[in-house]
Design a protein around this motif. Structure first.
Motif, PDB file in Angstrom:
ATOM      1  N   VAL A   1       0.933   7.669   6.876  1.00 17.05           N
ATOM      2  CA  VAL A   1       0.578   8.620   5.726  1.00 17.05           C
ATOM      3  C   VAL A   1      -0.054   9.900   6.171  1.00 17.05           C
ATOM      4  O   VAL A   1      -0.860  10.147   7.186  1.00 17.05           O
ATOM      5  CB  VAL A   1      -0.456   7.657   5.068  1.00 17.05           C
ATOM      6  CG1 VAL A   1      -1.081   8.509   3.767  1.00 17.05           C
ATOM      7  CG2 VAL A   1      -0.004   6.389   4.779  1.00 17.05           C
TER       8      VAL A   1
ATOM      9  N   LEU B   1       1.451   4.901  -2.686  1.00 15.96           N
ATOM     10  CA  LEU B   1       1.026   6.333  -2.493  1.00 15.96           C
ATOM     11  C   LEU B   1       2.421   7.326  -2.992  1.00 15.96           C
ATOM     12  O   LEU B   1       3.610   6.801  -3.147  1.00 15.96           O
ATOM     13  CB  LEU B   1       0.923   6.795  -1.142  1.00 15.96           C
ATOM     14  CG  LEU B   1      -0.419   5.757  -0.546  1.00 15.96           C
ATOM     15  CD1 LEU B   1      -0.150   6.066   0.814  1.00 15.96           C
ATOM     16  CD2 LEU B   1      -1.536   6.346  -1.202  1.00 15.96           C
TER      17      LEU B   1
ATOM     18  N   PRO C   1      -2.274   3.876   8.368  1.00 23.82           N
ATOM     19  CA  PRO C   1      -3.255   3.328   7.446  1.00 23.82           C
ATOM     20  C   PRO C   1      -4.266   2.597   7.820  1.00 23.82           C
ATOM     21  O   PRO C   1      -3.968   1.778   9.118  1.00 23.82           O
ATOM     22  CB  PRO C   1      -2.621   2.696   6.143  1.00 23.82           C
ATOM     23  CG  PRO C   1      -1.227   3.158   6.208  1.00 23.82           C
ATOM     24  CD  PRO C   1      -0.865   3.575   7.585  1.00 23.82           C
TER      25      PRO C   1
ATOM     26  N   LEU D   1       0.752  -1.286  -0.162  1.00 23.20           N
ATOM     27  CA  LEU D   1      -0.055   0.132  -0.060  1.00 23.20           C
ATOM     28  C   LEU D   1       0.698   1.222   0.012  1.00 23.20           C
ATOM     29  O   LEU D   1       0.806   2.139  -0.791  1.00 23.20           O
ATOM     30  CB  LEU D   1      -0.907   0.091   1.352  1.00 23.20           C
ATOM     31  CG  LEU D   1      -1.616   1.342   1.435  1.00 23.20           C
ATOM     32  CD1 LEU D   1      -2.665   1.620   0.301  1.00 23.20           C
ATOM     33  CD2 LEU D   1      -2.392   1.315   2.786  1.00 23.20           C
TER      34      LEU D   1
ATOM     35  N   TYR E   1      -7.590   8.819   6.129  1.00 22.37           N
ATOM     36  CA  TYR E   1      -7.717   7.490   7.080  1.00 22.37           C
ATOM     37  C   TYR E   1      -8.273   7.776   8.469  1.00 22.37           C
ATOM     38  O   TYR E   1      -8.025   8.707   9.266  1.00 22.37           O
ATOM     39  CB  TYR E   1      -6.332   6.854   7.375  1.00 22.37           C
ATOM     40  CG  TYR E   1      -5.821   6.270   6.051  1.00 22.37           C
ATOM     41  CD1 TYR E   1      -4.544   6.722   5.535  1.00 22.37           C
ATOM     42  CD2 TYR E   1      -6.347   5.018   5.628  1.00 22.37           C
ATOM     43  CE1 TYR E   1      -3.917   6.085   4.308  1.00 22.37           C
ATOM     44  CE2 TYR E   1      -6.000   4.414   4.508  1.00 22.37           C
ATOM     45  CZ  TYR E   1      -4.672   4.891   3.788  1.00 22.37           C
ATOM     46  OH  TYR E   1      -4.114   4.339   2.756  1.00 22.37           O
TER      47      TYR E   1
ATOM     48  N   GLU F   1      -5.816   7.527  -2.690  1.00 19.11           N
ATOM     49  CA  GLU F   1      -5.048   8.032  -3.506  1.00 19.11           C
ATOM     50  C   GLU F   1      -5.740   8.887  -4.530  1.00 19.11           C
ATOM     51  O   GLU F   1      -5.304   9.980  -5.080  1.00 19.11           O
ATOM     52  CB  GLU F   1      -4.259   6.921  -4.121  1.00 19.11           C
ATOM     53  CG  GLU F   1      -3.271   7.378  -5.129  1.00 19.11           C
ATOM     54  CD  GLU F   1      -2.240   6.163  -5.575  1.00 19.11           C
ATOM     55  OE1 GLU F   1      -1.746   6.304  -6.509  1.00 19.11           O
ATOM     56  OE2 GLU F   1      -2.366   5.077  -5.194  1.00 19.11           O
TER      57      GLU F   1
ATOM     58  N   GLY G   1      -6.816   2.665   0.589  1.00 18.49           N
ATOM     59  CA  GLY G   1      -5.799   3.583  -0.106  1.00 18.49           C
ATOM     60  C   GLY G   1      -5.912   3.809  -1.318  1.00 18.49           C
ATOM     61  O   GLY G   1      -5.652   4.962  -1.882  1.00 18.49           O
TER      62      GLY G   1
ATOM     63  N   GLU H   1      -5.626  -1.828   1.321  1.00 16.10           N
ATOM     64  CA  GLU H   1      -5.530  -1.445   0.149  1.00 16.10           C
ATOM     65  C   GLU H   1      -6.445  -0.835  -0.848  1.00 16.10           C
ATOM     66  O   GLU H   1      -6.252   0.253  -1.320  1.00 16.10           O
ATOM     67  CB  GLU H   1      -5.034  -2.784  -0.754  1.00 16.10           C
ATOM     68  CG  GLU H   1      -3.598  -3.265  -0.281  1.00 16.10           C
ATOM     69  CD  GLU H   1      -3.878  -4.001   0.992  1.00 16.10           C
ATOM     70  OE1 GLU H   1      -2.614  -4.330   1.573  1.00 16.10           O
ATOM     71  OE2 GLU H   1      -4.886  -4.248   1.361  1.00 16.10           O
TER      72      GLU H   1
END
Length: 109
Positions: free
Chosen positions: A15, A5, A28, A1, A101, A83, A79, A76
């Protein structure tokens, strides 16, 4: 993951939040916090929007606060949505949505 990014969003195993100007860090999670939802937004709207990025397990829609939480089946998938929100602002109705998140790993009611 983390490898998927943009490098500017990754700090070690944390993140940077997409809408916080890179000031805060969260680990995450498969749960995303989505803000700035329009008044007319429904749980089905949230499921439809988020379902483009993976399997939506649960939705907690807080309509009066114009926000909600979406739990994906994997980190994932969450994410992938984050993204996409980072790469291009997402709109629902007239509002630009913000996502990050959650500090929770699952939605419990």
């Amino acid at each position: 993951l983390l490898g998927s990014l943009p490098p500017s969003l990754v700090v070690a195993d944390k993140v940077l939040m997409a809408d916080a100007g890179g000031k805060e860090e969260v680990a995450p999670s498969k749960v995303l916090h989505v803000r700035n939802l329009p008044e007319e937004c429904t749980e089905m709207d949230m499921r439809s929007l988020c379902g483009q990025y993976g399997t939506v397990e649960r939705v907690l829609h807080l309509s009066r606060q114009h926000q909600g939480f979406v739990e994906f089946s994997s980190v994932e998938e969450a994410g992938a949505m984050l993204e996409a929100f980072t790469a291009r602002p997402m709109r629902l109705g007239t509002r630009v949505l913000m996502a990050q998140y959650s500090n929770k790993q699952e939605i419990t009611l």
